[in-house]
Every structure is written in C-alpha cells, then in structure tokens.
Design an enzyme around this catalytic site. Structure first.
Site, PDB file in Angstrom:
ATOM      1  N   TYR A  13       0.814  -1.223   0.000  1.00 26.13           N
ATOM      2  CA  TYR A  13       0.000   0.000   0.000  1.00 26.13           C
ATOM      3  C   TYR A  13       0.853   1.281   0.000  1.00 26.13           C
ATOM      4  O   TYR A  13       0.803   2.072  -0.947  1.00 26.13           O
ATOM      5  CB  TYR A  13      -0.967  -0.062   1.192  1.00 26.13           C
ATOM      6  N   ASP A  33       9.590  -7.536  -2.838  1.00 26.75           N
ATOM      7  CA  ASP A  33       8.282  -7.771  -2.196  1.00 26.75           C
ATOM      8  C   ASP A  33       7.962  -9.258  -2.319  1.00 26.75           C
ATOM      9  O   ASP A  33       8.181  -9.855  -3.374  1.00 26.75           O
ATOM     10  CB  ASP A  33       7.203  -6.940  -2.920  1.00 26.75           C
ATOM     11  N   ASN A  34       7.443  -9.839  -1.247  1.00 23.87           N
ATOM     12  CA  ASN A  34       7.100 -11.273  -1.325  1.00 23.87           C
ATOM     13  C   ASN A  34       5.665 -11.479  -1.814  1.00 23.87           C
ATOM     14  O   ASN A  34       5.194 -12.601  -1.908  1.00 23.87           O
ATOM     15  CB  ASN A  34       7.336 -11.975   0.021  1.00 23.87           C
ATOM     16  N   LEU A  35       4.977 -10.393  -2.091  1.00 19.05           N
ATOM     17  CA  LEU A  35       3.593 -10.406  -2.603  1.00 19.05           C
ATOM     18  C   LEU A  35       2.623 -11.096  -1.652  1.00 19.05           C
ATOM     19  O   LEU A  35       1.557 -11.539  -2.074  1.00 19.05           O
ATOM     20  CB  LEU A  35       3.522 -11.031  -4.005  1.00 19.05           C
ATOM     21  N   LYS A  37       0.969  -9.565   0.640  1.00 21.42           N
ATOM     22  CA  LYS A  37      -0.158  -8.624   0.700  1.00 21.42           C
ATOM     23  C   LYS A  37      -0.159  -7.704  -0.514  1.00 21.42           C
ATOM     24  O   LYS A  37      -1.187  -7.224  -0.944  1.00 21.42           O
ATOM     25  CB  LYS A  37      -0.070  -7.757   1.977  1.00 21.42           C
ATOM     26  N   SER A 118       5.431   4.108  13.296  1.00 18.35           N
ATOM     27  CA  SER A 118       3.995   4.247  13.526  1.00 18.35           C
ATOM     28  C   SER A 118       3.730   5.000  14.814  1.00 18.35           C
ATOM     29  O   SER A 118       4.512   4.919  15.775  1.00 18.35           O
ATOM     30  CB  SER A 118       3.394   2.843  13.643  1.00 18.35           C
ATOM     31  N   TYR A 142       2.580  -5.213  17.850  1.00 15.86           N
ATOM     32  CA  TYR A 142       2.923  -4.533  16.592  1.00 15.86           C
ATOM     33  C   TYR A 142       3.659  -3.212  16.892  1.00 15.86           C
ATOM     34  O   TYR A 142       4.716  -2.925  16.332  1.00 15.86           O
ATOM     35  CB  TYR A 142       1.642  -4.268  15.789  1.00 15.86           C
ATOM     36  N   LYS A 146       7.746  -1.822  16.121  1.00 18.91           N
ATOM     37  CA  LYS A 146       8.180  -0.551  15.519  1.00 18.91           C
ATOM     38  C   LYS A 146       9.158   0.184  16.445  1.00 18.91           C
ATOM     39  O   LYS A 146      10.153   0.751  15.995  1.00 18.91           O
ATOM     40  CB  LYS A 146       6.973   0.337  15.207  1.00 18.91           C
ATOM     41  N   PHE A 170       0.532   8.468  11.510  1.00 16.95           N
ATOM     42  CA  PHE A 170      -0.748   8.353  12.206  1.00 16.95           C
ATOM     43  C   PHE A 170      -1.650   7.496  11.302  1.00 16.95           C
ATOM     44  O   PHE A 170      -1.203   6.460  10.824  1.00 16.95           O
ATOM     45  CB  PHE A 170      -1.254   9.735  12.636  1.00 16.95           C
ATOM     46  N   ASN A 171      -2.912   7.848  11.047  1.00 18.78           N
ATOM     47  CA  ASN A 171      -3.772   6.896  10.320  1.00 18.78           C
ATOM     48  C   ASN A 171      -3.636   7.060   8.805  1.00 18.78           C
ATOM     49  O   ASN A 171      -4.285   7.927   8.216  1.00 18.78           O
ATOM     50  CB  ASN A 171      -5.222   7.071  10.775  1.00 18.78           C
ATOM     51  N   ARG A 283     -14.184  -1.261  20.578  1.00 11.86           N
ATOM     52  CA  ARG A 283     -13.171  -2.267  20.234  1.00 11.86           C
ATOM     53  C   ARG A 283     -12.060  -2.177  21.279  1.00 11.86           C
ATOM     54  O   ARG A 283     -11.563  -1.068  21.542  1.00 11.86           O
ATOM     55  CB  ARG A 283     -12.619  -1.958  18.835  1.00 11.86           C
TER      56      ARG A 283
HETATM   57  N1  UFG Z   1     -13.417   1.723  13.265  1.00 16.66           N
HETATM   58  C1  UFG Z   1     -14.770   1.440  13.275  1.00 16.66           C
HETATM   59  N2  UFG Z   1     -15.213   0.418  12.493  1.00 16.66           N
HETATM   60  C2  UFG Z   1     -14.394  -0.331  11.719  1.00 16.66           C
HETATM   61  C3  UFG Z   1     -13.001  -0.031  11.710  1.00 16.66           C
HETATM   62  C4  UFG Z   1     -12.550   1.009  12.501  1.00 16.66           C
HETATM   63  O1  UFG Z   1     -15.535   2.070  13.976  1.00 16.66           O
HETATM   64  O2  UFG Z   1     -14.876  -1.261  11.052  1.00 16.66           O
HETATM   65  C5  UFG Z   1     -12.909   2.834  14.098  1.00 16.66           C
HETATM   66  C6  UFG Z   1     -11.920   2.385  15.148  1.00 16.66           C
HETATM   67  O3  UFG Z   1     -12.585   1.992  16.303  1.00 16.66           O
HETATM   68  C7  UFG Z   1     -11.066   3.635  15.309  1.00 16.66           C
HETATM   69  C8  UFG Z   1     -11.088   4.286  13.937  1.00 16.66           C
HETATM   70  O4  UFG Z   1     -12.203   3.715  13.256  1.00 16.66           O
HETATM   71  O5  UFG Z   1     -11.684   4.500  16.211  1.00 16.66           O
HETATM   72  C9  UFG Z   1      -9.839   4.010  13.136  1.00 16.66           C
HETATM   73  O6  UFG Z   1      -9.582   2.619  13.159  1.00 16.66           O
HETATM   74  P1  UFG Z   1      -8.491   1.920  12.255  1.00 16.66           P
HETATM   75  O7  UFG Z   1      -8.570   0.457  12.547  1.00 16.66           O
HETATM   76  O8  UFG Z   1      -8.638   2.362  10.853  1.00 16.66           O
HETATM   77  O9  UFG Z   1      -7.119   2.538  12.772  1.00 16.66           O
HETATM   78  P2  UFG Z   1      -6.465   2.579  14.227  1.00 16.66           P
HETATM   79  O10 UFG Z   1      -6.568   4.004  14.715  1.00 16.66           O
HETATM   80  O11 UFG Z   1      -6.979   1.533  15.111  1.00 16.66           O
HETATM   81  O12 UFG Z   1      -4.950   2.194  13.886  1.00 16.66           O
HETATM   82  C10 UFG Z   1      -4.197   2.779  12.836  1.00 16.66           C
HETATM   83  C11 UFG Z   1      -3.322   1.725  12.181  1.00 16.66           C
HETATM   84  C12 UFG Z   1      -2.293   1.214  13.149  1.00 16.66           C
HETATM   85  C13 UFG Z   1      -1.517   2.352  13.694  1.00 16.66           C
HETATM   86  C14 UFG Z   1      -2.406   3.413  14.268  1.00 16.66           C
HETATM   87  C15 UFG Z   1      -1.545   4.577  14.618  1.00 16.66           C
HETATM   88  O13 UFG Z   1      -4.124   0.650  11.704  1.00 16.66           O
HETATM   89  O14 UFG Z   1      -1.408   0.334  12.503  1.00 16.66           O
HETATM   90  O15 UFG Z   1      -3.394   3.805  13.315  1.00 16.66           O
HETATM   91  O16 UFG Z   1      -2.280   5.684  14.974  1.00 16.66           O
HETATM   92  F1  UFG Z   1      -0.679   1.911  14.640  1.00 16.66           F
END
Ligand code: UFG
Length: 322
Positions: A13, A33-35, A37, A118, A142, A146, A170-171, A283
């Site tokens: 990605y 890349d090992n493909l 993902k 991260s 995880y 990092k 961040f996200n 969650r």
């Molecule tokens: N969420 C939902 N429904 C879903 C998926 C996510 O409500 O189906 C919510 C989560 O509860 C969270 C927000 O959307 O509040 C974002 O969730 P993500 O799973 O997209 O991302 P995270 O914030 O949990 O984590 C991401 C990366 C991590 C990284 C982190 C750093 O996936 O690898 O950001 O900030 F470490």
C-alpha cells in the site's frame, strides 16, 4: 542525485505510492516484495522487481550486491490485533527482517535507511496532540516491533554511522490522487477502506465501534493522513538525512482530528451514497482520541499535509473502489 534505492514492500500500500514518486523523480528503484499482501498491479514497470522475502539472505545478497545506496523499508506485518495472537510472527517478520536488512547494509556499506514507523509506538496518549517526546509505551506487540526497530536504528547509526529517518505515521489512508495505483488492499482492517467497501457493495455493512467516548459525537477521533502526503514526506526525509548527514525522527500527521462519524458523513457526501452502519460496542485497545503534533516535520523538512481532508481522502478512493 543518482541514488539507487531498494524499496522493500514496494508492491504494498504505502511502498507502491512512494515507489511511483521516486521513479517520477528519476531515481533508480529496486522493489523487493514477497507479494504476501502486495499486488503485481502496483509495481511500477520502470522499477526492477525482485520477488522475495526480506528474511531470505540469498535474495538479499542478490539485491545488495547489485549496488544499493538507500533502503526504504515498508515490508512488514501491520495488524495490531493479530500481533497480540502471534507475537512470534511479528518478531520474526518485523524485527528479525529489519535486522537482516541492517546486517546487509553493514556488509555492503549502505548508509541511508528510511523506516515506516507508527504512532503505535506511543500507546495510550497521556497528552494531546502527541509530539515526538511523548512516552513510548506501545499497547500492542505490533507497536512494540516498531519501537524495537527504532531503537536498533539508533544503535546501528551510533556504531556504524548509518543515517536513518523513522517516520511515525498516524492513520494512513487514501489512494494515489494521480490514479497510478490500481491494486487495492485485500481484506482491509482500517476505517476508510471499510467504508468504501460498504459503499461499493463488497460488504453488506459495517460496525462503528462505540459512540460513548468522551468526544463531541461519542465516536473515536483519529488523525487521518493521505498516502500521497506520506509519500512526499519520505522524499523530503531522504533529502534531509543525506544533506544534513543526520538522523530524523518525526510524526507524520495533520494535527487535526476527525471522528468515525465525520468520516462516514464525508464519504456519503462525496459519493452521494448511504453507508450502511450500526453502532456496536467499543473495540478493545482503542483510545478515544489520537492526534499528532506534526510541527517538527514542518520545521525540519518543510513538510505539510495537503491532501488529507476527509473529502480529498474519499475522492481519491473513488477510482479504486467505485
Ligand atoms: N473503526 C470502526 N469500524 C471499523 C473499523 C474502525 O468504527 O470497522 C474505528 C476504530 O474503532 C477507530 C477508527 O475507526 O476509532 C480508526 O480505526 P483503524 O482500525 O482504521 O485505525 P487505528 O486508529 O486503530 O490504527 C491505525 C493503524 C495502526 C496504527 C495506528 C496509529 O491501523 O497500525 O493507526 O495511529 F498503529
């Protein structure tokens, strides 16, 4: 600068976006890349593609003996939940794989390393926004991998003179605004691609994990950063570590937070379609709010997010999903 760059995870990605940008700037890029993902569709035809795993020393010998000046390291496992079930897999892939790359860098005297770190290194926020000196107490394995890699980089730099950038995302979200990336992530676990899969009909619906947080609308707030913005930061980071002959550890975020409901509303507005969601329970492990302080990246490398509004994010995802 005619540097030869190894991009591990260059079919994945973030790695694929950065590879496209490096190539358009004229760099010579080898993708490893090992493909597992990543997608063949994402490999830039102007790169040299080697299918292989970062843990495979034979493959690494082949790549490094061809002459590499810089390593951009994206290849990693990234599912925080899975890392709490299979820490061994995460240790061997993420920490072990990176140490193998570092040992090849030692052997072939490769000086520069750009690392996908991260915000997960910080764990639960004790203050907001989060700057780089915030305590590092990951709450999943995880995030620990990092952090462990960052610490190894510090030591390898100290001992061998390697210069590195550790970029704490961040996200990460969105897709290439120039439409160059066609292969979307398979079975995504993150919010924005899940919303788009609901809108495309690939999923029947989605869950919003909790609306009883201490936030204006009760849903969690995150700092969403567009992958094209991440990519430009990597390129600025390379310039910085080469020109300043110095390491760089910075957050990559916008400094602005949006809630889960903000994102759903924005996706509906941009696409004109309704998202089928239901509110379910929290969650485990989700903090209410995570927001970066991105001022250090602005100060040191002159970087700022420009594509990271929710509208831009969803607009960039439409060609891939709808
Ligand atoms: N969420 C939902 N429904 C879903 C998926 C996510 O409500 O189906 C919510 C989560 O509860 C969270 C927000 O959307 O509040 C974002 O969730 P993500 O799973 O997209 O991302 P995270 O914030 O949990 O984590 C991401 C990366 C991590 C990284 C982190 C750093 O996936 O690898 O950001 O900030 F470490």
């Amino acid at each position: 600068m005619n540097l030869k760059i190894l991009v591990t995870g260059g079919a994945g990605y973030i790695g694929s976006h950065v590879t496209h940008d490096l190539i358009s700037l004229g760099y010579n890029v080898v993708v490893l890349d090992n493909l597992s993902k990543g997608s063949l569709l994402n490999i830039n035809p102007k790169s040299t593609f080697v299918k292989g795993d970062i843990r495979d020393e034979e493959v690494l010998e082949k790549v490094f003996s061809s002459g590499i000046d810089v390593v951009f390291h994206f290849a990693a496992l990234k599912a925080a939940g899975e890392s709490m079930i299979y820490p061994d897999k995460y240790a061997l892939n993420n920490i072990g794989g990176t140490v193998k790359l570092l040992s090849m860098m030692q052997k072939y005297k490769v000086k520069y390393f750009i690392f996908s770190s991260s915000a997960a290194v910080y764990g639960n926020p004790v203050n907001l926004p989060i700057n780089e000196s915030h305590p590092k107490e990951p709450i999943n394995y995880y995030g620990y991998t990092k952090l462990a890699i960052e610490e190894n980089l510090r030591w390898f730099s100290e001992i061998l003179g390697i210069k590195y950038a550790a970029l704490r995302y961040f996200n990460a979200t969105g897709y290439d605004v120039n439409g160059r990336i066609k292969g979307k992530e398979v079975n995504p676990a993150n919010l924005c691609p899940i919303i788009m899969e609901v809108l495309s009909g690939e999923r029947n619906g989605m869950e919003v994990f909790g609306n009883d947080y201490d936030t204006p609308d009760g849903t969690c707030i995150r700092d969403y950063i567009h992958v094209n913005d991440l990519s430009s930061a990597h390129i600025k980071a390379l310039d910085y570590i080469v020109k300043k002959d110095s390491n760089l550890v910075v957050n990559l975020g916008t400094g602005k937070g949006f809630s889960v409901m903000d994102l759903i509303n924005s996706a509906e507005k941009v696409t004109g379609k309704k998202v089928n969601y239901k509110i379910t329970g929290r969650r485990p492990g989700d903090p209410a709010e995570l927001i970066a302080d991105p001022s250090l990246a602005a100060e040191l490398i002159g970087w700022k997010a420009i594509y990271s509004s929710p509208e831009e994010i969803f607009k960039s995802m439409i060609p891939v999903y709808l």
